[in-house]
Design a protein around this motif. Structure first.
Motif, short mmCIF file in Angstrom:
data_model
loop_
_atom_site.label_atom_id
_atom_site.label_comp_id
_atom_site.label_asym_id
_atom_site.label_seq_id
_atom_site.Cartn_x
_atom_site.Cartn_y
_atom_site.Cartn_z
N LEU A 45 49.27 34.89 39.58
CA LEU A 45 48.43 34.46 38.46
C LEU A 45 47.86 33.09 38.80
CD1 LEU A 45 47.31 34.71 35.60
CD2 LEU A 45 49.55 34.06 34.71
N ILE A 52 42.88 40.79 36.77
CA ILE A 52 43.25 40.55 35.38
C ILE A 52 42.76 39.17 34.96
CG2 ILE A 52 45.18 40.37 33.76
CD1 ILE A 52 46.81 42.05 35.84
N ALA A 77 45.39 37.84 39.29
CA ALA A 77 45.00 37.47 37.92
C ALA A 77 44.58 36.02 37.87
CB ALA A 77 46.17 37.72 36.97
#
Lengths: 245, 245
Positions: free
Chosen positions: B165, B83, B190
């Motif tokens: 992330l 992502i 991500a």
């Protein structure tokens, strides 16, 4: 200590305590008419040799702008030699390569004509202008050296055999660049990115016989040439810095 | 087995043995008038779900072009979930991000508005067109999903906490991405790339408190946002594939 000046300019002149630099016409116009800076305002100057200097501006004439070096902001760093050998591609993408290679720390750009190259000239002055602008913006204190376009065979024939040349080969059986370069540290290293159509089989087998060539892979997908340049330089830079403990 | 068709098209329709796809108007024009293909010529079709198919063309009407699936060329691969969360930037650079993220294997693009974002809308349709074109050219069998622009706080508030992330932080004390991601393998991951002006201190400290945020560094230089996207995705992809024996 005062803040760093917000604007950075690359100049050719020598920099040092008390050195006064007359800005070139384009830079003088930019500083005076675009940034609207004048007497007593400050900028940072660098030339790729003498570090980064805080400089005070003066406008002795209507169009002239000079800058007086006042304080060394950062000494010139020793950068690892990172050479990019690339097959020339069309206009805007060559400018993208110059810009991104500068941001990612390349020290030397060597355009090399391959058999499948569809472009047979490179605007070196334009590339250099893009590289200078990128260096001014990204905080780097150097600008990559630029070689004139030559044939790939000539570039390889004159190669310094002590410098490994990582050849990004789409053939697929090569190890990942990030692994092949993991022991490189700060030693000189080079990256070879081919043209959009790839290398001819004869070129590939010639290259695989050269002792300084290290075939590597950038992954399973077919990257456009400029993507391969950016990804390859990012990976080489990361390989240099990572501690593989 | 015959050669693979030279041209690849992304379509929305289901693909399978004997499936007939009526090409959309723009694609029919491209196939018929730009590529000048006609009855019996072949192209490859993919839709991100059913693999890649060899299809034979037919032109039942003046402007209509249909394609009949004849042979499965490649099954749909399972791609790792990668992502990209990015602060929107100006026109052409957003298109560059869509193109390069597709080449480098991103599975989902999430534009997120930060406090220093100067751009407050994103042309998702244009980004999707760039992503499709990139997938057609780079041989990938999928196109990244695109989310609508939301505020960064909303994106982080709804985050699936099982997905790390990697937050590309210019602060400088974060470990290199290539090291932080080395154990990630094929797990979802991500990347968060901030705006040109960086994050505000309040945003940075909010993010550093979130358990799924992993601050990482992309190196010592200040990269432009689109360079950070390309370099970051290349590094994450390389980290997934490398064997760190």
């Amino acid at each position: 200590m005062k803040d760093r000046p917000r604007h950075r300019l690359f100049v050719d002149a020598d920099l040092g305590p008390g050195a006064t630099v007359a800005l070139a016409e384009g830079q003088a116009h930019y500083v005076g008419n675009v940034l609207r800076l004048g007497d007593g305002d400050q900028i940072a100057l660098f030339n790729g040799r003498d570090g980064e200097w805080r400089a005070g501006l003066a406008r002795p004439g209507k169009k002239a702008v000079t800058a007086l070096c006042e304080e060394l902001l950062a000494p010139q760093p020793v950068e690892a030699e990172t050479i990019l050998v690339f097959a020339p591609i069309r206009g805007a993408k060559v400018e993208l390569i110059a810009e991104k290679a500068t941001e990612l720390g390349a020290s030397r750009l060597i355009p090399a004509q391959t058999r499948r190259s569809v472009v047979d000239k490179v605007n070196i002055a334009r590339m250099r202008a893009n590289a200078i602008e990128a260096a001014e913006q990204c905080g780097r204190l150097g600008v990559p050296a630029m070689a004139e376009l030559r044939r790939l065979e000539q570039v390889l024939g004159d190669w310094d055999k002590a410098i490994p040349l990582f050849f990004c080969d789409e053939a697929g059986d090569a190890p990942p660049l990030i692994e092949a370069a993991r022991a490189i540290g700060d030693a000189p290293a080079a990256l070879l990115i081919g043209p959009e159509g790839g290398f001819e089989p004869a070129e590939r087998s010639l290259m695989r016989r050269l002792p300084f060539i290290r075939p590597v892979s950038l992954g399973p997908r077919i990257l456009r040439a400029e993507t391969a340049v950016i990804a390859g330089l990012a990976l080489l830079d990361a390989a240099r810095r990572a501690s593989w403990a």
